[in-house]
Design a protein around this motif. Sequence first.
Motif, short mmCIF file in Angstrom:
data_model
loop_
_atom_site.label_atom_id
_atom_site.label_comp_id
_atom_site.label_asym_id
_atom_site.label_seq_id
_atom_site.Cartn_x
_atom_site.Cartn_y
_atom_site.Cartn_z
N UNK A 59 5.95 0.69 -31.42
CA UNK A 59 5.80 0.48 -29.98
C UNK A 59 5.59 -0.99 -29.65
N UNK A 60 5.68 -1.34 -28.38
CA UNK A 60 5.38 -2.70 -27.93
C UNK A 60 4.30 -2.65 -26.86
N UNK A 61 3.59 -3.76 -26.69
CA UNK A 61 2.53 -3.79 -25.70
C UNK A 61 1.20 -4.06 -26.38
N UNK A 62 0.12 -3.78 -25.68
CA UNK A 62 -1.19 -4.06 -26.24
C UNK A 62 -2.01 -2.79 -26.34
N UNK A 63 -2.73 -2.66 -27.44
CA UNK A 63 -3.55 -1.48 -27.69
C UNK A 63 -4.87 -1.97 -28.25
N UNK A 64 -5.93 -1.80 -27.46
CA UNK A 64 -7.26 -2.16 -27.95
C UNK A 64 -8.03 -0.90 -28.27
N UNK A 65 -8.61 -0.85 -29.43
CA UNK A 65 -9.46 0.28 -29.78
C UNK A 65 -10.85 -0.25 -30.06
N UNK A 66 -11.81 0.10 -29.15
CA UNK A 66 -13.18 -0.36 -29.32
C UNK A 66 -13.26 -1.86 -29.50
N UNK A 67 -12.41 -2.60 -28.74
CA UNK A 67 -12.49 -4.06 -28.80
C UNK A 67 -11.55 -4.68 -29.82
N UNK A 68 -11.04 -3.90 -30.78
CA UNK A 68 -10.09 -4.46 -31.76
C UNK A 68 -8.68 -4.41 -31.18
N UNK A 69 -7.96 -5.53 -31.34
CA UNK A 69 -6.57 -5.56 -30.86
C UNK A 69 -5.68 -4.96 -31.93
N UNK A 70 -5.35 -3.69 -31.75
CA UNK A 70 -4.56 -2.98 -32.76
C UNK A 70 -3.20 -3.65 -32.95
N UNK A 71 -2.60 -4.15 -31.85
CA UNK A 71 -1.27 -4.74 -31.94
C UNK A 71 -1.22 -5.98 -32.81
N UNK A 72 -2.40 -6.55 -33.12
CA UNK A 72 -2.38 -7.70 -34.01
C UNK A 72 -2.66 -7.32 -35.46
N UNK A 73 -2.97 -6.06 -35.72
CA UNK A 73 -3.37 -5.65 -37.07
C UNK A 73 -2.17 -5.37 -37.96
N UNK A 74 -2.38 -5.62 -39.23
CA UNK A 74 -1.35 -5.26 -40.21
C UNK A 74 -1.48 -3.76 -40.50
N UNK A 75 -0.42 -3.15 -41.00
CA UNK A 75 -0.44 -1.69 -41.23
C UNK A 75 -1.68 -1.24 -42.01
N UNK A 76 -2.02 -2.00 -43.04
CA UNK A 76 -3.15 -1.61 -43.89
C UNK A 76 -4.45 -1.62 -43.09
N UNK A 77 -4.60 -2.65 -42.26
CA UNK A 77 -5.82 -2.75 -41.44
C UNK A 77 -5.87 -1.63 -40.41
N UNK A 78 -4.71 -1.31 -39.86
CA UNK A 78 -4.66 -0.20 -38.91
C UNK A 78 -5.11 1.09 -39.58
N UNK A 79 -4.61 1.31 -40.83
CA UNK A 79 -4.96 2.53 -41.53
C UNK A 79 -6.47 2.60 -41.74
N UNK A 80 -7.06 1.46 -42.09
CA UNK A 80 -8.50 1.44 -42.32
C UNK A 80 -9.25 1.75 -41.03
N UNK A 81 -8.81 1.10 -39.96
CA UNK A 81 -9.45 1.31 -38.66
C UNK A 81 -9.34 2.79 -38.25
N UNK A 82 -8.14 3.34 -38.44
CA UNK A 82 -7.92 4.74 -38.08
C UNK A 82 -8.84 5.64 -38.88
N UNK A 83 -8.92 5.40 -40.18
CA UNK A 83 -9.75 6.25 -41.02
C UNK A 83 -11.21 6.20 -40.61
#
Lengths: 223, 850
Positions: A59-83
């Motif tokens: 996707x494109x755009x901006x996604x903040x989860x609890x203050x973290x900018x998900x759109x700037x995260x690498x896949x691995x970091x996203x996975x950690x955040x999600x978990x």
Amino acid sequence: MIKLKNLERSYPLAKEKFFYVLRDINLEVEEGDFVSIMGPSGAGKSTLLHILGMHDHGWRGEYFLGGTAVHHLKPKERATLRNEQIGFVFQQYHLLDDLTVYENLDIPLSYRHYKKSERAAMVADMLDRFQIVGKKDLYPSQLSGGQQQLVGVARAIIAEPKLLLADEPTGNLHSSQGEEIMELFCKLNEQGMTIVQVTHSEKNASYGKRVIQLRDGWIVKGE
Amino acid sequence: MIRDFKFAFRQLLKAPAFTIAAVTVLALGIGVNTAVFGLVNTVFFAPPAYIKPHEMVQLFSQDKKDTKKSRGFSYPTYVDIREQNTVFSDVMSFNLALVGIGQKGDTRRAFSAIVTSNYFSVLGVPLARGRPFLPEEETPGHNAPVAIASYSYWQKHGLDPNILGSQVFINGRAFTIVGITPKGFVGTMQILSPEVWLPMSVYDQVANDFGSQNRTTIDDRKGTQLRIMGRLKPGLTAAAAKPELAGLAANLEKAYPVEQKDQTFMAERVPRNTVSNTPGSDTKIIAIAPLLLGMAVVVLLVACLNLANMLLARGTARRKEIAIRLALGCSRWRVVRQLLTEGFVLALLGGMGGLILGLWSSDLLVGSMRKLMPLDIVWLAGPNPAILAATFGFCLLGTLMFALGPALKISRSTVVTDLKEHAGEDVVRPSWKFLPRHPLVVVQIAFSLALITAAALFIRGAGKAASVDTGLRPGASYILEVDASLAGYEPKRAEELYRNLNQRLAVLPGVERASISSIVPFGMFELSRKVQRARVHSALDAKPATAAEGLAFEAAWNSVGADYFSTVGLPVTRGRTFTEAEATQPGRNVAIIDEVLAKKLWPDGDAIGQRIQYADQKVGTSADLNGGEKESMEIVGIVPATRHALFETEEPIGGIYVPFARGFQSDISYFVRFRSLVPGREAATADLLRRAVRDIDPSIPIISLRTFAQHLDSNLDLWLVRAGAALFSIFGALALGLAVVGLYGVKAYSVARRTREIGIRMALGAQAGAVLRMIMREGFVMLISGVAIGLLLAIATAKILSGILYGVGALDPVAFTVAPLVMTAAALIATWLPARRATRVDPVQALRNE
Ligand SMILES: Nc1ncnc2c1ncn2[C@@H]1O[C@H](COP(=O)(O)OP(=O)(O)OP(=O)(O)O)[C@@H](O)[C@H]1O
Ligand SMILES: [Mg+2]
């Protein structure tokens, strides 16, 4: 808790054309909220939920989860955040057929950093809370639909997420079984869990605090 | 039934990828079996080239006092046996002789059979063209230059319609071809055939019996050149003929008390693969047959397991279809029959592929053997009824092995769960949990490991064999083999020619030394003589116990030139080498022996200066018959012992060298030692040597020309070890390939089937690494159990093989490390590829596809 800005999702069609499933989505969900997403079939509800659940990254755009900018995260970091933060309930339960109820509950824990003893305690606790201790050694095919979805919910929240995403959690259920799940959601919400659910039924939506209407990829009400 | 077949074809056409894979796998498995069966069948079981084989026997002449001693017959004895016996309807005689066919530089070595005129009629084989030999062409002294050529000789000459009456040069002499043997005729052995048949009357001109000192002419009753085969009268068995034959032998002994002393006759089955004077000489070769067949069957087994796996996988995909059919009232037997029919159709397709593959590869194998042997290998390519039947048998066997199990398993499914569960997913019940998911793959891995371990053992053996220390240091030497007798030279003239050639070779540019040698160590021929101390007079029947009492020892014999020892790099440790005069003129009778023989003859004394003599001068040498003095030789030098065979297993026997002038052979070799051999100049060097021969006499055939290293490479024992290594490597590689493909297939299939599960796991938090580990771990369980079972199988195989392994222990640590490592590496790659694919599953897609 969640903030989406100008988020869009499209699939390539033939010849450099794109099919937009979601367009210019702007959305905020406060911590402790209980949101229901509604809309006709094909409106993009599931797509939105998978983006929120970080299963989909196209996707494109901006996604903040609890203050973290998900759109700037690498896949691995996203996975950690999600978990750390998110639990997911599927419409078709999606329990693993060759694992017992106990083992199904253990899956999310096995992918997070818990010690063996901790895991056992957490699974036992969850079985207790959902009153399915007696079923822990059964296989999914030996459970009724409602019981399977109960396990599905238990599995989604076992790793103590702050955010629970549910894609038509009662879609395949008898109405009384559906009510049971919805009451469970209310209880979880009261305990402080943020919940976003997709539903077709007004009745289920009424358990939530607010409704977002999605049509052809646009949010038409409840931003 | 027809409907079943039609449906089966439709099903197979519907899944072309599966069908092609299955047929290929089967074709490999069945092909190997067809090839091996074809070979084993022809060599060991197929009927021989002559008619009514049950009537044919070979006659052996055995020493009554020492039944281990057998010998051949003389021509006069044969004539007596033919005329006086009462048990044979007819009996013929023959011997094989190595001859040179062709002229001058075009001479090649080939085997000929020198036969009596009734040879073909006793065998019951009519000639394809022309006539058999006439009785007068057999009579000694008649010296009739006629020949019967083999069919393959005729083929080599383009099936020339005017072949009869044309000439063939044998040992430099023109023979007229009077007949052609029928296609596929091989004489008395199985696939090894002489190229020409010659009449008995030319025996003395053609045969090159080694140890020419004791040569007897064909009409001499003391000879032992011939083998006798006969056709027993109808209804008579070899056992029943025994008393008659013993009586005949006794009569002959009475008539010829010296020549026939202690000889008795016995008839035995004709050996299939050897020509020998000793009965039962080819039982050893037969032991290889089960080994070869066993290996091939293991490959078929692995192929079938592989297929069973593929069928199971496909069956899982078809479970819903089958469940619905069962639910609609179809009987289980019908479902099983349908699945078996499909399997059988697959097997037939695979069988056809296998047949082609098998015939092609056996031609290849025969081709490689042909290059090595001077014997013609007659191999009728193309399927025969036995091979067709065997292939069909393999198909049936294959169907049962790969289709029955899956058919039973798939058809047992309980209707309700199958209809309810997610279609096509393997559901593993708790009782199976701790066992590997795919026992068939485990068994495949185990079998392949056993085969590749065997291959590794053979490869190690071949490596050891190739690097064996020969004890010789011939440096950059060429070996040049010539035979002047093939150009019609008499021994006297040949000796002179050899002397001249030796001198010429020694002064060629770049040459350090050159020496004649009648035997090249580790070649195809060896000679041995019995040697004892000279001048010991023992009673005729005495059994000497020590060297001093006249005990004789077997020693490898060679006759060499003066420079031989320095040329081959064998230092004379005591005494001296032969002088030029000793080597070239029959003057003083001297010998050089090696340390082993010296120690045996004079255990605690000095052998230098002592005298020795041959102890095995056969019946007929003047010394023995007259009871007179034997010629004795003075020991002038002692050299270190060398190996005599590349694969010596027992204690080395001794060696004796005599000057070439005292041990003339017509087939000789020169060691030509160069200062150095410049790589890339081999052709020029070989040319230099060829020219030297041509300059002396262009008609001298060069039989072979190669470096010492190349000579060692062509050693027959080495070839056997290498052939074993090659065969096991091929079988091992096939099995390994099949097992790896099987493992890959199972893993790839299971990953494809488990997309949903993997998607769910990823949605629940599994990261790529975790998914990879999960798939790899399951592969690993299969691998570990397969390797564990495989190692046990490998140990058992190695124990069986230990008899024919060279230089490696059955439990050789290197082989037993490398083979499992190779297996593991291959299996890990086969697992890793699908596992990596699993990590790329898109959870959103996977969950959508519901
Ligand atoms: N991989 C894809 N390629 C192309 N189009 C897709 C893809 N995935 C989803 N879509 C399209 O996106 C649109 C939205 O799909 P989505 O599953 O989000 O709808 P939904 O609102 O959840 O509908 P339902 O109520 O039926 O579940 C659909 O029109 C679908 O066809
Ligand atoms: Mg949806």
